[in-house]
Design an enzyme around this catalytic site. Structure first.
Site, mmCIF file in Angstrom:
data_model
loop_
_atom_site.group_PDB
_atom_site.id
_atom_site.type_symbol
_atom_site.label_atom_id
_atom_site.label_comp_id
_atom_site.label_asym_id
_atom_site.label_seq_id
_atom_site.Cartn_x
_atom_site.Cartn_y
_atom_site.Cartn_z
ATOM 1 N NE ARG A 69 45.761 6.979 14.109
ATOM 2 C CZ ARG A 69 44.513 7.416 14.245
ATOM 3 N NH1 ARG A 69 44.131 8.533 13.669
ATOM 4 N NH2 ARG A 69 43.656 6.728 14.966
ATOM 5 C CD GLU A 106 35.148 10.782 17.545
ATOM 6 O OE1 GLU A 106 36.323 10.707 17.136
ATOM 7 O OE2 GLU A 106 34.235 11.272 16.870
HETATM 8 O O1 LIG Z 1 41.174 13.106 21.588
HETATM 9 P P1 LIG Z 1 40.770 11.671 21.756
HETATM 10 O O2 LIG Z 1 39.268 11.485 21.760
HETATM 11 O O3 LIG Z 1 41.405 11.051 22.937
HETATM 12 O O4 LIG Z 1 41.237 10.865 20.472
HETATM 13 C C1 LIG Z 1 42.455 11.062 19.815
HETATM 14 C C2 LIG Z 1 43.254 9.802 19.709
HETATM 15 O O5 LIG Z 1 42.555 8.811 18.932
HETATM 16 C C3 LIG Z 1 43.428 8.309 17.920
HETATM 17 O O6 LIG Z 1 44.191 7.261 18.365
HETATM 18 P P2 LIG Z 1 43.641 5.783 18.605
HETATM 19 O O7 LIG Z 1 43.344 5.620 20.067
HETATM 20 O O8 LIG Z 1 42.552 5.503 17.641
HETATM 21 O O9 LIG Z 1 44.902 4.869 18.366
HETATM 22 P P3 LIG Z 1 45.975 4.636 17.216
HETATM 23 O O10 LIG Z 1 46.767 5.925 17.048
HETATM 24 O O11 LIG Z 1 46.776 3.549 17.818
HETATM 25 O O12 LIG Z 1 45.252 4.260 15.955
HETATM 26 C C4 LIG Z 1 44.342 9.470 17.631
HETATM 27 O O13 LIG Z 1 45.541 9.055 17.002
HETATM 28 C C5 LIG Z 1 44.568 10.059 18.977
HETATM 29 O O14 LIG Z 1 45.629 9.433 19.676
HETATM 30 N N1 LIG Z 2 37.405 10.919 13.946
HETATM 31 C C1 LIG Z 2 38.639 10.436 14.143
HETATM 32 N N2 LIG Z 2 39.466 10.245 13.086
HETATM 33 C C2 LIG Z 2 40.720 9.756 13.280
HETATM 34 N N3 LIG Z 2 41.208 9.440 14.472
HETATM 35 C C3 LIG Z 2 40.432 9.638 15.545
HETATM 36 N N4 LIG Z 2 40.648 9.432 16.853
HETATM 37 C C4 LIG Z 2 39.528 9.776 17.518
HETATM 38 N N5 LIG Z 2 38.582 10.190 16.677
HETATM 39 C C5 LIG Z 2 39.118 10.122 15.433
#
Ligand SMILES: O=P(O)(O)OC[C@H]1O[C@H](OP(=O)(O)OP(=O)(O)O)[C@H](O)[C@@H]1O
Ligand SMILES: Nc1ncnc2[nH]cnc12
Length: 182
Positions: A69, A106
């Site tokens: 993202r 998370e």
């Molecule tokens: O602060 P944190 O606990 O590290 O979490 C934040 C990350 O989690 C989500 O990505 P995700 O790993 O779900 O991947 P995506 O963007 O590929 O969906 C979000 O876009 C951040 O990159």
């Molecule tokens: N609660 C949440 N919503 C969307 N993206 C996330 N990445 C980690 N935690 C998330």
């Protein structure tokens, strides 16, 4: 630092587009879905513009965007401020030589990789993602940049989940967010 604390009038329009999906992708997670923001061109543009206004003229030479993202926001910011864009990708996606950093999410574990040679020692970097939760992802991104001798000027996200205290994992590095979600 945050745009909502500066009372930027564009923030409310951005915030109202974010949809909360309970129990996704796992029970207990309140998922902040930013896809409705992209259906509202004004709010989407406002979000990118606020970042551009903040980082223009700050001598930033590299915007590092986090897969997936962070790729939605990072390139527009990089082009507008005249910086290069460097993708920080999930494992086994980049074809060249990489350095890697593992981290805990998370809802699981993951790893980020960066191409060796994409960032030079001494470069001033901005790290961009959509959201900070526990801060593990941004921490891994900063480690990658600092391992090659770059200076991380700031991290920028659309959403912060302050209850998860991700900011505390950034070792004092400034974080700029547009909205807080609880
Ligand atoms: O602060 P944190 O606990 O590290 O979490 C934040 C990350 O989690 C989500 O990505 P995700 O790993 O779900 O991947 P995506 O963007 O590929 O969906 C979000 O876009 C951040 O990159
Ligand atoms: N609660 C949440 N919503 C969307 N993206 C996330 N990445 C980690 N935690 C998330």
């Amino acid at each position: 630092m945050s745009a909502y604390k500066d009372k930027d009038p564009r923030i409310n329009g951005i915030k109202t587009t974010i949809r909360v999906v309970p129990d996704f992708p796992k029970p207990g997670i309140m998922f902040q879905d930013i896809t409705p923001l992209f259906l509202e061109p004004k709010a989407f543009k406002d979000s990118v513009d606020i970042f551009i206004e903040r980082y223009q003229g700050k001598n930033i030479s590299v915007v590092a965007g986090i897969e997936a993202r962070g790729f939605i926001f990072g390139p527009s910011i990089a082009l507008a401020i005249g910086a290069k864009f460097v993708p920080l990708r999930k494992p086994k996606k980049l074809p060249g030589e990489v350095i890697s950093e593992e981290y805990i999410l998370e809802y699981g574990r993951d790893c980020l990789e960066m191409h060796v040679g994409a960032v030079e020692p001494g470069e001033r970097a901005l790290v961009v993602d959509d959201l900070i939760a526990t801060g593990g992802t941004l921490c891994a991104a900063m480690n990658l940049l600092e391992r090659v001798g770059a200076e991380v000027v700031e991290c920028a996200c659309v959403i912060e989940l302050p209850d998860l205290k991700g900011r505390e994992r950034l070792n004092g590095k400034p974080l700029y967010v547009l909205v807080e979600a609880h």
